[in-house]
Design an enzyme around this catalytic site. Structure first.
Site, PDB file in Angstrom:
ATOM      1  N   ARG A 172       0.820  -1.225   0.000  1.00 38.92           N
ATOM      2  CA  ARG A 172       0.000   0.000   0.000  1.00 38.92           C
ATOM      3  C   ARG A 172       0.851   1.271   0.000  1.00 38.92           C
ATOM      4  NH1 ARG A 172      -3.300  -2.998   3.801  1.00 38.92           N
ATOM      5  NH2 ARG A 172      -4.985  -3.970   2.625  1.00 38.92           N
ATOM      6  N   LYS A 194       2.785  11.085 -11.744  1.00 33.62           N
ATOM      7  CA  LYS A 194       1.928  10.193 -12.534  1.00 33.62           C
ATOM      8  C   LYS A 194       2.667   8.877 -12.737  1.00 33.62           C
ATOM      9  CE  LYS A 194      -0.994  13.270 -15.258  1.00 33.62           C
ATOM     10  NZ  LYS A 194      -1.302  13.762 -16.626  1.00 33.62           N
ATOM     11  N   GLU A 236       8.949  16.846 -25.670  1.00 37.75           N
ATOM     12  CA  GLU A 236       8.353  17.356 -24.423  1.00 37.75           C
ATOM     13  C   GLU A 236       8.899  18.750 -24.077  1.00 37.75           C
ATOM     14  OE1 GLU A 236       5.838  15.995 -23.084  1.00 37.75           O
ATOM     15  OE2 GLU A 236       5.894  13.834 -23.466  1.00 37.75           O
ATOM     16  N   LYS A 273       6.913  22.570 -15.228  1.00 35.95           N
ATOM     17  CA  LYS A 273       6.028  21.489 -14.789  1.00 35.95           C
ATOM     18  C   LYS A 273       5.678  21.652 -13.306  1.00 35.95           C
ATOM     19  CE  LYS A 273       4.859  16.782 -15.100  1.00 35.95           C
ATOM     20  NZ  LYS A 273       5.030  15.503 -15.726  1.00 35.95           N
ATOM     21  N   GLU A 283      -4.685  16.822 -11.344  1.00 35.61           N
ATOM     22  CA  GLU A 283      -5.255  17.115 -12.670  1.00 35.61           C
ATOM     23  C   GLU A 283      -6.772  17.290 -12.623  1.00 35.61           C
ATOM     24  OE1 GLU A 283      -3.173  15.290 -16.047  1.00 35.61           O
ATOM     25  OE2 GLU A 283      -5.108  15.123 -17.047  1.00 35.61           O
ATOM     26  N   ARG A 287      -3.662  21.210 -14.801  1.00 34.73           N
ATOM     27  CA  ARG A 287      -2.595  20.262 -15.175  1.00 34.73           C
ATOM     28  C   ARG A 287      -2.846  19.647 -16.554  1.00 34.73           C
ATOM     29  NH1 ARG A 287       0.594  15.681 -11.550  1.00 34.73           N
ATOM     30  NH2 ARG A 287       1.789  14.865 -13.323  1.00 34.73           N
ATOM     31  N   ASN A 291      -1.028  18.187 -21.181  1.00 29.13           N
ATOM     32  CA  ASN A 291      -1.376  17.130 -22.140  1.00 29.13           C
ATOM     33  C   ASN A 291      -1.391  17.629 -23.578  1.00 29.13           C
ATOM     34  OD1 ASN A 291      -1.696  15.322 -20.024  1.00 29.13           O
ATOM     35  ND2 ASN A 291      -3.849  15.858 -19.744  1.00 29.13           N
ATOM     36  N   HIS A 294      -0.940  15.291 -26.447  1.00 30.06           N
ATOM     37  CA  HIS A 294      -1.027  13.924 -25.923  1.00 30.06           C
ATOM     38  C   HIS A 294      -2.342  13.230 -26.251  1.00 30.06           C
ATOM     39  CE1 HIS A 294       2.615  15.035 -23.904  1.00 30.06           C
ATOM     40  NE2 HIS A 294       2.709  13.880 -23.291  1.00 30.06           N
ATOM     41  N   HIS A 298      -1.349   9.976 -27.842  1.00 24.96           N
ATOM     42  CA  HIS A 298      -1.604   8.654 -27.259  1.00 24.96           C
ATOM     43  C   HIS A 298      -2.363   7.763 -28.253  1.00 24.96           C
ATOM     44  CE1 HIS A 298      -1.097   9.828 -22.726  1.00 24.96           C
ATOM     45  NE2 HIS A 298       0.033   9.761 -23.374  1.00 24.96           N
ATOM     46  N   HIS A 310       6.798   7.681 -27.922  1.00 22.02           N
ATOM     47  CA  HIS A 310       6.011   8.723 -27.278  1.00 22.02           C
ATOM     48  C   HIS A 310       6.294  10.131 -27.832  1.00 22.02           C
ATOM     49  CE1 HIS A 310       3.541  10.501 -24.184  1.00 22.02           C
ATOM     50  NE2 HIS A 310       4.540  11.289 -23.830  1.00 22.02           N
TER      51      HIS A 310
HETATM   52  N1  GLY Z   1       2.963  14.512 -18.635  1.00 21.45           N
HETATM   53  C1  GLY Z   1       1.886  15.321 -18.230  1.00 21.45           C
HETATM   54  C2  GLY Z   1       1.679  15.333 -16.754  1.00 21.45           C
HETATM   55  O1  GLY Z   1       2.481  14.823 -16.004  1.00 21.45           O
HETATM   56  O2  GLY Z   1       0.674  15.843 -16.312  1.00 21.45           O
END
Ligand code: GLY
Length: 401
Positions: A172, A194, A236, A273, A283, A287, A291, A294, A298, A310
């Site tokens: 956990r 993330k 990025e 960031k 998010e 946040r 993206n 993305h 994606h 990516h």
């Molecule tokens: N890569 C986008 C984020 O971490 O929110």
């Protein structure tokens, strides 16, 4: 050496500098010496700080400033090393990184008094699977890794996402540190918490927010990365410039700028960031600006069975989304042209091989979808993006080239 403070519910430092791999054990000791994983929502002084007790990093990234933090930091003192709690480090890496840097980091960790158990996975997106996660969790249990031990992700985005999700779920939740060995991990995925794996239905569909307790970026290690893997990170960097930094965008037009100014570029990207993540860790809103590229990216990765990697997929995604933004009147045709121009100048192939119907279908399982809407991050200007909800039924028209 640069240190950026990440002001999330569990605050931590990102240390950026040359030769950090040789001090990894000492830096880990500084984190382990802080004690066990604090509970969610608990804040405290920055952890993993190699500074002395009476020195602190000023909180940074709270939205006040996006200027680089030039603060100097020193390696851990002998006293900090001496108070090592020891314990085990579960070193998670991939075969490529292990071949080049595995012995060096292991030597540093062992010299600092840690028992090292190592899990080496295949490079590439295929390793971000439920099967591999289960294998890793069983490995941790078999090696009797406990809650006072540390999981160290030593690799790029794939290793970080996999190891981070294992750290979030094993017992956990156990202590987690990232050592970013790729530009992509250094400027993006190692920061912000993330973690996750892919499902057959889509990318990153299972995961957790689990902040690391420290991030290390050794610019010497990053410079050993060449070719397409380095370019994954360049996409990025361009993304962050489009979102928040017109001056960086302009500098990216200079040939060789990123490699020649690596520590500064990584620090600036981490700051951008950090600034966003500190205001919206989970998010709920802002946040999602990170993206950019993305949502389409994606879908491209998945449609290509991850053969388009990516960064290349995100670059194509940014081009598709910039053109969409221009058609929707969110930005001017000139802004979209500048975005496509910088991507092309860096050598990205912007010709998306998939038609709008295929992209729209693949985007339906995107985790950014809620009910009948997908929220796109779209450029308004270079340095400013906005969130634009698009109805699922309008998706084909939006991504049509
Ligand atoms: N890569 C986008 C984020 O971490 O929110």
């Amino acid at each position: 050496m640069k240190t950026i403070y990440i002001n999330t519910s569990r605050p931590y430092n990102v240390h950026i500098g040359a030769g950090l791999i040789h001090q990894a054990g000492a830096y880990l000791n500084a984190v382990v010496g802080e004690g066990l994983v604090p509970s969610r929502g608990q804040s405290g002084r920055p952890q993993g700080s190699p500074l002395r007790d009476n020195e602190t990093h000023p909180p940074h990234g709270g939205g006040q400033s996006l200027r680089p933090n030039e603060e100097q930091c020193k390696p851990p003192s002998p006293r900090e090393v001496a108070r090592s709690a020891g314990g085990s480090i579960a070193l998670i890496t991939d075969t490529n990184v292990n071949r080049i840097h595995g012995d060096t980091i292991t030597a540093s960790l062992v010299a600092a008094g840690f028992r090292v158990v190592k899990y080496v996975t295949r490079p590439g997106e295929g390793s971000k699977s439920m099967t591999n996660l289960a294998r890793l969790l069983n490995f941790l249990a078999e090696e009797q890794v406990t809650r006072t031990d540390t999981i160290l992700a030593f690799g790029g985005g794939v290793v970080g996402d996999l190891a981070g999700f294992a750290a979030a779920s094993y017992l956990r939740g156990v202590r987690f540190v990232q050592f970013a060995t790729s530009l992509l991990a250094a400027v993006d995925s190692s920061v912000g918490g993330k973690t996750g794996v892919n499902l057959a239905a889509g990318k990153n569909l299972a995961g957790a927010f689990w902040q690391p307790e420290m991030v290390l970026c050794d610019t010497d290690v990053l410079l050993t990365q060449r070719g397409r893997r380095f370019m994954d990170g360049v996409a990025e960097v361009i993304k962050h410039a489009i979102i928040a930094d017109p001056a960086l965008f302009a500098r990216l037009g200079e040939k060789g700028y990123i490699r020649s100014n690596l520590a500064e570029v990584v620090a600036r990207n981490v700051e951008i960031k950090a600034s966003v993540v500190s205001r919206d860790e989970l998010e709920r809103g802002e946040r999602a600006l990170l993206n950019l590229g993305h949502t389409v990216g994606h879908a491209i990765e998945r449609l290509s069975a991850y053969k388009i990697t990516h960064g290349y997929a995100v670059a194509m995604g940014m081009a598709v989304e910039a053109r969409a933004a221009a058609r929707m009147g969110v930005c001017s045709v000139e802004v979209a042209g500048k975005i496509e121009g910088i991507l092309a100048a860096h050598g990205f192939d912007l010709a998306c091989p998939y038609d709008a119907e295929s992209l729209a279908a693949a985007m339906l399982s995107d985790k950014k979808r809620s009910a009948d809407t997908i929220t796109f991050a779209l450029p308004q200007e270079v340095g400013k993006c906005v969130l634009v909800p698009v109805k699922v039924g309008e998706m084909v028209g939006v991504v049509n080239r």
